[in-house]
Design a protein around this motif. Sequence first.
Motif, PDB file in Angstrom:
ATOM      1  N   ALA A 197     -14.467 -10.729 -16.802  1.00  0.00           N
ATOM      2  CA  ALA A 197     -15.483 -11.023 -17.132  1.00  0.00           C
ATOM      3  C   ALA A 197     -16.859 -11.494 -17.036  1.00  0.00           C
ATOM      4  O   ALA A 197     -17.865 -10.962 -17.555  1.00  0.00           O
ATOM      5  N   SER A 198     -16.843 -12.822 -16.888  1.00  0.00           N
ATOM      6  CA  SER A 198     -18.494 -13.422 -16.831  1.00  0.00           C
ATOM      7  C   SER A 198     -19.080 -13.115 -15.555  1.00  0.00           C
ATOM      8  O   SER A 198     -20.558 -12.524 -15.507  1.00  0.00           O
ATOM      9  N   ALA A 199     -18.424 -12.709 -14.636  1.00  0.00           N
ATOM     10  CA  ALA A 199     -18.536 -12.485 -13.725  1.00  0.00           C
ATOM     11  C   ALA A 199     -19.454 -10.565 -13.437  1.00  0.00           C
ATOM     12  O   ALA A 199     -20.551 -10.413 -13.073  1.00  0.00           O
ATOM     13  N   ALA A 200     -18.940  -9.988 -14.434  1.00  0.00           N
ATOM     14  CA  ALA A 200     -19.258  -8.092 -14.629  1.00  0.00           C
ATOM     15  C   ALA A 200     -20.586  -8.574 -15.690  1.00  0.00           C
ATOM     16  O   ALA A 200     -21.593  -7.728 -15.522  1.00  0.00           O
ATOM     17  N   ASP A 201     -20.601  -9.300 -16.534  1.00  0.00           N
ATOM     18  CA  ASP A 201     -21.509  -9.738 -16.841  1.00  0.00           C
ATOM     19  C   ASP A 201     -22.773 -10.472 -16.370  1.00  0.00           C
ATOM     20  O   ASP A 201     -24.415  -9.899 -16.787  1.00  0.00           O
ATOM     21  N   GLU A 202     -22.991 -10.536 -15.628  1.00  0.00           N
ATOM     22  CA  GLU A 202     -23.860 -11.653 -14.707  1.00  0.00           C
ATOM     23  C   GLU A 202     -24.315 -10.729 -13.572  1.00  0.00           C
ATOM     24  O   GLU A 202     -24.905 -10.857 -12.619  1.00  0.00           O
ATOM     25  N   ARG A 203     -23.274  -8.959 -13.116  1.00  0.00           N
ATOM     26  CA  ARG A 203     -23.399  -8.230 -12.381  1.00  0.00           C
ATOM     27  C   ARG A 203     -23.846  -8.645 -11.068  1.00  0.00           C
ATOM     28  O   ARG A 203     -24.006  -8.743  -9.773  1.00  0.00           O
ATOM     29  N   ILE A 204     -22.903 -10.267 -10.992  1.00  0.00           N
ATOM     30  CA  ILE A 204     -21.714 -10.617  -9.369  1.00  0.00           C
ATOM     31  C   ILE A 204     -21.143  -9.850  -8.734  1.00  0.00           C
ATOM     32  O   ILE A 204     -19.660 -10.059  -9.275  1.00  0.00           O
ATOM     33  N   ALA A 205     -21.265  -8.715  -7.943  1.00  0.00           N
ATOM     34  CA  ALA A 205     -20.662  -7.393  -7.478  1.00  0.00           C
ATOM     35  C   ALA A 205     -19.237  -8.288  -6.437  1.00  0.00           C
ATOM     36  O   ALA A 205     -18.369  -8.281  -6.533  1.00  0.00           O
ATOM     37  N   SER A 206     -19.674  -9.223  -5.550  1.00  0.00           N
ATOM     38  CA  SER A 206     -19.197  -9.741  -4.841  1.00  0.00           C
ATOM     39  C   SER A 206     -18.019 -10.997  -5.637  1.00  0.00           C
ATOM     40  O   SER A 206     -16.528 -11.392  -5.069  1.00  0.00           O
ATOM     41  N   ARG A 207     -18.282 -11.542  -6.670  1.00  0.00           N
ATOM     42  CA  ARG A 207     -16.624 -11.618  -7.385  1.00  0.00           C
ATOM     43  C   ARG A 207     -16.230 -11.438  -8.222  1.00  0.00           C
ATOM     44  O   ARG A 207     -14.963 -11.076  -8.665  1.00  0.00           O
ATOM     45  N   VAL A 208     -17.088 -10.016  -8.488  1.00  0.00           N
ATOM     46  CA  VAL A 208     -16.183  -8.856  -9.584  1.00  0.00           C
ATOM     47  C   VAL A 208     -15.036  -8.321  -7.898  1.00  0.00           C
ATOM     48  O   VAL A 208     -14.216  -8.404  -8.587  1.00  0.00           O
ATOM     49  N   ARG A 209     -15.503  -7.712  -7.308  1.00  0.00           N
ATOM     50  CA  ARG A 209     -14.566  -7.148  -6.414  1.00  0.00           C
ATOM     51  C   ARG A 209     -13.511  -8.493  -6.025  1.00  0.00           C
ATOM     52  O   ARG A 209     -12.572  -7.996  -6.178  1.00  0.00           O
ATOM     53  N   ALA A 210     -13.838  -9.243  -5.796  1.00  0.00           N
ATOM     54  CA  ALA A 210     -12.539 -11.150  -5.338  1.00  0.00           C
ATOM     55  C   ALA A 210     -11.930 -11.154  -6.079  1.00  0.00           C
ATOM     56  O   ALA A 210     -10.274 -10.905  -6.650  1.00  0.00           O
ATOM     57  N   LEU A 211     -12.877 -11.328  -8.165  1.00  0.00           N
ATOM     58  CA  LEU A 211     -11.481 -11.187  -9.451  1.00  0.00           C
ATOM     59  C   LEU A 211     -10.503 -10.510  -9.320  1.00  0.00           C
ATOM     60  O   LEU A 211      -9.568 -10.423  -9.701  1.00  0.00           O
ATOM     61  N   THR A 212     -11.199  -9.083  -9.103  1.00  0.00           N
ATOM     62  CA  THR A 212     -10.567  -8.048  -9.350  1.00  0.00           C
ATOM     63  C   THR A 212      -8.951  -7.971  -8.398  1.00  0.00           C
ATOM     64  O   THR A 212      -8.573  -7.729  -8.701  1.00  0.00           O
ATOM     65  N   HIS A 213      -9.860  -7.938  -6.824  1.00  0.00           N
ATOM     66  CA  HIS A 213      -8.249  -8.752  -6.287  1.00  0.00           C
ATOM     67  C   HIS A 213      -7.121  -9.613  -6.549  1.00  0.00           C
ATOM     68  O   HIS A 213      -5.909  -9.235  -6.641  1.00  0.00           O
ATOM     69  N   ALA A 214      -7.627 -10.735  -7.063  1.00  0.00           N
ATOM     70  CA  ALA A 214      -7.205 -11.695  -7.399  1.00  0.00           C
ATOM     71  C   ALA A 214      -5.873 -11.304  -8.387  1.00  0.00           C
ATOM     72  O   ALA A 214      -4.939 -11.264  -8.340  1.00  0.00           O
ATOM     73  N   TYR A 215      -6.284 -10.461  -9.628  1.00  0.00           N
ATOM     74  CA  TYR A 215      -5.585  -9.705 -10.440  1.00  0.00           C
ATOM     75  C   TYR A 215      -4.846  -8.862 -10.589  1.00  0.00           C
ATOM     76  O   TYR A 215      -3.822  -8.798 -11.004  1.00  0.00           O
ATOM     77  N   ARG A 216      -5.259  -7.951  -9.335  1.00  0.00           N
ATOM     78  CA  ARG A 216      -4.414  -6.923  -9.022  1.00  0.00           C
ATOM     79  C   ARG A 216      -2.981  -8.123  -8.282  1.00  0.00           C
ATOM     80  O   ARG A 216      -1.949  -7.635  -8.444  1.00  0.00           O
ATOM     81  N   TYR A 217      -3.570  -8.961  -7.545  1.00  0.00           N
ATOM     82  CA  TYR A 217      -2.011  -9.255  -6.945  1.00  0.00           C
ATOM     83  C   TYR A 217      -2.075 -10.894  -7.708  1.00  0.00           C
ATOM     84  O   TYR A 217      -0.321 -10.565  -7.607  1.00  0.00           O
ATOM     85  N   PHE A 218      -2.305 -10.320  -9.051  1.00  0.00           N
ATOM     86  CA  PHE A 218      -1.477 -11.709  -9.631  1.00  0.00           C
ATOM     87  C   PHE A 218      -0.093 -10.475 -10.669  1.00  0.00           C
ATOM     88  O   PHE A 218       0.481 -10.890 -10.664  1.00  0.00           O
ATOM     89  N   LEU A 219      -1.237  -8.937 -10.852  1.00  0.00           N
ATOM     90  CA  LEU A 219      -0.053  -8.417 -11.568  1.00  0.00           C
ATOM     91  C   LEU A 219       1.663  -8.146 -10.539  1.00  0.00           C
ATOM     92  O   LEU A 219       2.535  -7.997 -10.780  1.00  0.00           O
TER      93      LEU A 219
END
Length: 238
Positions: A197-219
């Motif tokens: 959420a923080s990365a999205a609010d700051e518009r940091i695309a690389s962090r958003v993608r990396a954290l999305t991948h991390a969350y997908r693997y977490f699930l």
Amino acid sequence: MATNFEQLECFFNACDAFMTEKYMVADAKIAEILKAIAQSRALTDLFSAVTERFDYPTAKKAYLRFPAQKGSAHGAAYLPKDRGEILAFVFCILVDVDAGRIRFNDFLLRYFYEDGSYTASFALFSERMLRPFRDIVRECFPDVDARRSRLEEAKRARDERYGAISDGATRERVRLAAIPLATEDRDAGEAILLELASAADERIASRVRALTHAYRYFLAALSLEGDRELIANGEAAE
């Protein structure tokens, strides 16, 4: 080196800034407008063409009238009817202000008097002279407006996507809190979603993608289903 589009955008942005700033910085904003013109081949060609045979001294007598009418304490300023002459006339005034041949404060109160206020007089000058000047130039370069519209639409879509990612991460935190999980798993998921959420609010695309991948693997590791829209938006962040 700036592209033609970027140079023209610099000019339009300088005009917009002039009209939204306070009169105290008007001299600096005029300098920025003229600098933008000087740095653009398209604009220097345009203003060279409109000023080539323009009779500025005669125009000043015709369109800068003092007094405005017999017995008046103030003057009035007008614009020529011809669009090319409008560009030439306002451009020459801006050059005179920048060169110190016109004292802008005195000019405002002499020809754009409004309740004795510099602020009000400046607003009147902006509306009656600079806005038509800017708009005529804009109409000379319609592709700039079209490209600006496309960029603005792309920015709106991008902002909406990041907003959806941030909102989706918040919803996922609420959903995870209702699922019976080991404390360390819940904490890990919570940490990823907070950072996402923080990365999205700051518009940091690389962090958003990396954290999305991390969350997908977490699930996947916990055999859980996640918010598909959140994951799709996060992986497509740019």
